[in-house]
Design a protein around this motif. Structure first.
Motif, PDB file in Angstrom:
ATOM      1  N   GLU A 166      47.216 -24.796  -8.884  1.00  0.00           N
ATOM      2  CA  GLU A 166      48.379 -23.933  -9.059  1.00  0.00           C
ATOM      3  C   GLU A 166      48.100 -22.474  -8.721  1.00  0.00           C
ATOM      4  N   SER A 167      46.945 -22.215  -8.140  1.00  0.00           N
ATOM      5  CA  SER A 167      46.600 -20.858  -7.715  1.00  0.00           C
ATOM      6  C   SER A 167      46.048 -20.939  -6.296  1.00  0.00           C
ATOM      7  N   LYS A 220      43.988 -28.270 -12.551  1.00  0.00           N
ATOM      8  CA  LYS A 220      45.339 -27.692 -12.593  1.00  0.00           C
ATOM      9  C   LYS A 220      45.299 -26.215 -12.219  1.00  0.00           C
ATOM     10  N   ASP A 221      44.330 -25.491 -12.772  1.00  0.00           N
ATOM     11  CA  ASP A 221      44.189 -24.069 -12.469  1.00  0.00           C
ATOM     12  C   ASP A 221      43.966 -23.853 -10.971  1.00  0.00           C
ATOM     13  N   TYR A 222      43.092 -24.641 -10.368  1.00  0.00           N
ATOM     14  CA  TYR A 222      42.837 -24.516  -8.932  1.00  0.00           C
ATOM     15  C   TYR A 222      44.074 -24.887  -8.120  1.00  0.00           C
ATOM     16  N   LYS A 281      42.904 -20.673  -5.714  1.00  0.00           N
ATOM     17  CA  LYS A 281      41.501 -21.081  -5.839  1.00  0.00           C
ATOM     18  C   LYS A 281      41.184 -22.331  -5.019  1.00  0.00           C
ATOM     19  N   TRP A 282      42.171 -23.209  -4.798  1.00  0.00           N
ATOM     20  CA  TRP A 282      41.926 -24.437  -4.048  1.00  0.00           C
ATOM     21  C   TRP A 282      41.411 -24.146  -2.645  1.00  0.00           C
ATOM     22  N   HIS A 291      39.262 -31.081 -20.162  1.00  0.00           N
ATOM     23  CA  HIS A 291      38.785 -29.799 -19.639  1.00  0.00           C
ATOM     24  C   HIS A 291      38.767 -29.817 -18.109  1.00  0.00           C
ATOM     25  N   ARG A 292      38.244 -30.887 -17.520  1.00  0.00           N
ATOM     26  CA  ARG A 292      38.224 -30.999 -16.052  1.00  0.00           C
ATOM     27  C   ARG A 292      39.638 -30.940 -15.488  1.00  0.00           C
ATOM     28  N   ASN A 293      40.559 -31.617 -16.140  1.00  0.00           N
ATOM     29  CA  ASN A 293      41.941 -31.609 -15.661  1.00  0.00           C
ATOM     30  C   ASN A 293      42.549 -30.216 -15.746  1.00  0.00           C
ATOM     31  N   ASP A 294      42.201 -29.457 -16.780  1.00  0.00           N
ATOM     32  CA  ASP A 294      42.674 -28.073 -16.873  1.00  0.00           C
ATOM     33  C   ASP A 294      42.131 -27.237 -15.715  1.00  0.00           C
ATOM     34  N   VAL A 295      40.866 -27.454 -15.355  1.00  0.00           N
ATOM     35  CA  VAL A 295      40.267 -26.729 -14.230  1.00  0.00           C
ATOM     36  C   VAL A 295      40.962 -27.126 -12.926  1.00  0.00           C
TER      37      VAL A 295
END
Length: 127
Positions: free
Chosen positions: A118-119, A114-116, A121-122, A108-112
């Protein structure tokens, strides 16, 4: 990770953590609010870093994060080693429940992450 009410409460609480810095996380896991303090014990920027528990519920915990460039992206590999207290009961709990729980948590953390990554959000994390 909002469903666990996770937040950094001491040490490095924002931005990028560096070698020898610590962070204390407070989160709800397995029905109870818990705190875990880790220290960055190894780091090579862009390649890997390792955090190790200095305070928390485990008897020991070491978490390695490795990064490999592939094509136009990056692969992150997690290696985690931990131990539980409470003798044979702790070992059974780890074997039949906690390993699966920790694997789901890391996924789950890795999905979060990845989301940050690749968008846009980072930017919130690093600005």
């Amino acid at each position: 990770m909002s469903h666990m009410q996770e937040e950094a409460v001491k040490g490095r609480t924002n931005g990028l953590i560096r070698l020898n810095e610590t962070v204390t996380w407070r989160a709800k896991h397995i029905g109870k609010m818990r705190e875990l303090t880790t220290k960055i014990i190894a780091m090579k920027e862009g390649e890997h870093f390792t955090d190790e528990m200095t305070e928390g519920d485990f008897t020991h915990m070491k978490h390695e994060h490795h990064f490999r460039e592939i094509g136009n992206g990056t692969v992150m590999i997690d290696i985690m080693d931990f131990g539980t207290p409470y003798g044979w009961f702790g070992r059974m709990f780890e074997r039949f429940y906690l390993r699966k729980y920790m694997t789901r948590l890391l996924k789950h953390r890795n999905d979060v992450i990845k989301d940050y990554a690749e968008s846009e959000k980072w930017r919130v994390v690093l600005d």
